[in-house]
Structure formats: C-alpha cells, structure tokens
Design an enzyme around this catalytic site. Sequence first.
Site, PDB file in Angstrom:
ATOM      1  N   ASP A 230     -30.590  -5.686  -1.517  1.00 45.69           N
ATOM      2  CA  ASP A 230     -29.438  -6.593  -1.514  1.00 45.69           C
ATOM      3  C   ASP A 230     -28.196  -5.748  -1.230  1.00 45.69           C
ATOM      4  O   ASP A 230     -28.308  -4.544  -1.018  1.00 45.69           O
ATOM      5  CB  ASP A 230     -29.307  -7.319  -2.862  1.00 45.69           C
ATOM      6  CG  ASP A 230     -28.974  -6.359  -4.017  1.00 45.69           C
ATOM      7  OD1 ASP A 230     -28.876  -5.130  -3.768  1.00 45.69           O
ATOM      8  OD2 ASP A 230     -28.811  -6.836  -5.140  1.00 45.69           O
ATOM      9  N   ASP A 232     -24.387  -4.971  -3.005  1.00 46.79           N
ATOM     10  CA  ASP A 232     -23.617  -5.182  -4.238  1.00 46.79           C
ATOM     11  C   ASP A 232     -22.151  -4.824  -4.008  1.00 46.79           C
ATOM     12  O   ASP A 232     -21.854  -3.750  -3.498  1.00 46.79           O
ATOM     13  CB  ASP A 232     -24.172  -4.283  -5.355  1.00 46.79           C
ATOM     14  CG  ASP A 232     -25.676  -4.433  -5.533  1.00 46.79           C
ATOM     15  OD1 ASP A 232     -26.092  -5.431  -6.126  1.00 46.79           O
ATOM     16  OD2 ASP A 232     -26.433  -3.543  -5.062  1.00 46.79           O
ATOM     17  N   ASP A 320     -24.741  -9.588  -4.199  1.00 43.69           N
ATOM     18  CA  ASP A 320     -24.238  -9.752  -5.571  1.00 43.69           C
ATOM     19  C   ASP A 320     -22.769  -9.372  -5.617  1.00 43.69           C
ATOM     20  O   ASP A 320     -22.382  -8.344  -5.065  1.00 43.69           O
ATOM     21  CB  ASP A 320     -25.002  -8.837  -6.551  1.00 43.69           C
ATOM     22  CG  ASP A 320     -26.427  -9.309  -6.810  1.00 43.69           C
ATOM     23  OD1 ASP A 320     -26.750 -10.464  -6.450  1.00 43.69           O
ATOM     24  OD2 ASP A 320     -27.208  -8.528  -7.377  1.00 43.69           O
TER      25      ASP A 320
END
Length: 395
Positions: A230, A232, A320
């Site tokens: 992902d 961040d 995120d």
Amino acid sequence: LDISWFTDSMKEKRPVAVETKHLIQDVLPEVSTPTSAAAVSQYACQRRTTTENHNKNLTDAFEVLAENYEFNGMEGQCLAFRRAASVLKSLSWEVRSSERVHELPCLGETMEELILQYGRSFEVNKILSDERYQTLKLFTSVFGVGLKTAEKWYRRGLRTFPDVLEEPSIHLNRMQQSGFLHYGDISRAVSKAEAQALGSIIDEAVHAITPDGTLTLTGGFRRGKDFGHDVDFIVTTPERGQEERLLTSIIQHLKQQGILLFSDYQSSSFDMSKLPSHRFEAMDHFAKCFLILRLEGREVEGGLCRAEGDSRDWRAVRVDLVSPPPDRFAFTLLGWTGSRFERDLRRFARLERRMLLDNHALFDKTKKEFLAATTEKDIFAHLGLEYIEPWQRNA
Ligand code: DCT
Ligand code: MG
C-alpha cells in the site's frame, strides 16, 4: 451474494505452494566476514538495515516459520523467528558457518540448527504444502480478512474464494466485499512510480483544501523500498483541531474526482490526558482512513504495474492516510515509518530507558513527564540512540 463481478480466473484461484527448492543453500565452508557477529545489537533500533538483504533465502524461510506459528497461536515462537530474521537482514554478509551464527543475538539453538542442518528447507516446505497454512494465507490476503475470520472459514471447511463467496450464510462486510472486488489489483505490488503518482494526487487535494497543509510519505516507501502493499501518508494542517476536517475533506475531494473506490474513515479518539498508555495497542488514536483509489495509467511515469493480459489503463491501489495534531507529527512519522525497527524502538525505550514510546508520545517514567519532539532526531536524542536514517530502518 452476487459474485458475477468476480472474474473467472479468480474463481479458479486456489492456494498454491510456493516453490522453495532453492530456499536455503547448502552449508559452505566459512569465508571471511566483514562485520563482527558479536557486535550486533539485539535491538533493531541499534542496527542499520537497508533494503539490501544478504540472507534473503534464510529470512524468507524464517518468515514462513514465523507465520505458521502465528497461524497456530504460538506468539512467542512467532516473535522469536521474526526477531531472528530481522537480525539476519541487518548483516552485511551472508551467514554460512556455525561459529558466526551462535555469536549473533536472537538466534537460538533451534534456529542455528535450522540454518546448519543439511536439507533444512524440509520443515519450511512441509509448512508451505500444508492445507491449513495455504488456506489461511490465501484468506488473510484479502483486504479486511484477519486471522480470526480466516480460521472461522477454514473450520467450516471452506478452502477457496468461490467456497466463501457462494456460501449463503457468510455475510461479508463492506471492507471484505471491496477486498474481493479489487483482489487482483490490490494483491499486486505497488511500484515507487505509482506511489509518487498517488502522492501528487493527494498533495493536490490537500492544497485545494488548505494552502498550508502538508503531505508526507511514510511506511515502506519512505524506507526506500521499491515496492509496497500500500502507500502510507501523513497529512497535517498547522491549525490545531482541524486534522479531522482535513481528512474528511480529502476523502470528499477524491470522491468528487471519481477516484474513490473504497473508504473506511476512523475518527480521532486521541486524548492526551489518557496518556501514557501502559498496554500495547496495535493502532494509534489519530484520525485515519483506509482507502482504495483508482489510479490512471497516464498519471504514472513509465506506466502501471499490470497483470499480464490486463488491457485496462487503470488499477486499484490501497492508500492509508493518518492526520495527527501538529505537535504529534514527529511521533507519528517515526511510528508510521514502521517495520520491526519501530517495534524494537518501543521495546528499547521500555527496557533500557524506563520510557514509554508510541505513535502519540514519549513518556519518561523516572521523571514522570512527557518529552517534547518536533523531529525524529529529537526522539532518538531523548532515547540516547544514534540517529538512524529511514532507509536504514528496514529491520
Ligand atoms: N502501523 C502502526 N500500527 C500498526 C500497523 C501499522 O502504527 N498496527 C504503522 C506503522 C507502519 C506503517 O503503519 C505502515 O505499515 P504497513 O503499510 O503495513 O507496512 P510497510 O512497512 O509500509 O510495508 P508495505 O510495503 O507492505 O506496505
Ligand atoms: Mg505500507
């Protein structure tokens, strides 16, 4: 549950054993070692660990063993193997001989034996071909599916994605539905170029909302990794108390752009008066969101990371965002830069300095006071540690 959106290839997806023929090499005669094994600290925060891993075969094997212990609720053993793998990652040389191994911290007798035994990849291969391991690995690879849920499905005899999706009594939550819907995309690694493109998109959103807002890349990409699961980011605004509004406005902005595929927003439950926290908490209390965004190929320098035969010019990516109050920024940055390094920083603070460190604050138990920090360097200095750069924190 309607699974018509689920591609045929995905329906065929079954747990697959990873090929580990060359997992661990045979024992070789000792060669000269550039670094003294005895000088290696048991704490990752006192080691410099770049992305260059000279013991990848071993650390991959240890990770499988650790994960299998985790799947079987054996937390002590799991942690021991993760710590041992972390030590091996920090070495500037390849582990080959017994003398060197037993001088290293965190490598118990079992691990020494595993490293040195002839045909030692046997145990790892056994786990990799184990049905329970394979199934739990497959189910937990879905966004929103934790170990507890995966175990529940396994105990009910479910083994494949179609088993789960066609089972009428299973009700997937919103996160899990998105996890299955975008499975192919979000289980594929995110490249640095894709992370950069997402950075530009979110930076634009931040500045459309507040001109003096900031966006900071964190997580694995800040540590210099080329790929991640992902991306961040930390978003901040200098106006105290506006953190939550900033985050909800960003989500709104992304939605209006038509690129928000999924959002799970968690409002802040941060309360300085409730600190320091003496129990270990997995997550901090700041406002945050777990997103899935649609990333267009034209936004990415060099193009998207796409699966073979995929002709779409976009992919789904996990992002995120966390939004701490401005005076908590340094602690958040240090925490969200992550890896085993950060875990050991907390352990070091507690055991060696009588201090409590988390993503919110640093508390000195002897002086009974919080220690202020505006940069990560301030935190290292409070802990009496040499500063370690983010790209040396891949523990
Ligand atoms: N984090 C945290 N508490 C958790 C989990 C995560 O504070 N329980 C913070 C610390 C690490 C940071 O978030 C990023 O976590 P991941 O994205 O899971 O890891 P990563 O190092 O970025 O690796 P990957 O490349 O797989 O994303
Ligand atoms: Mg990450």
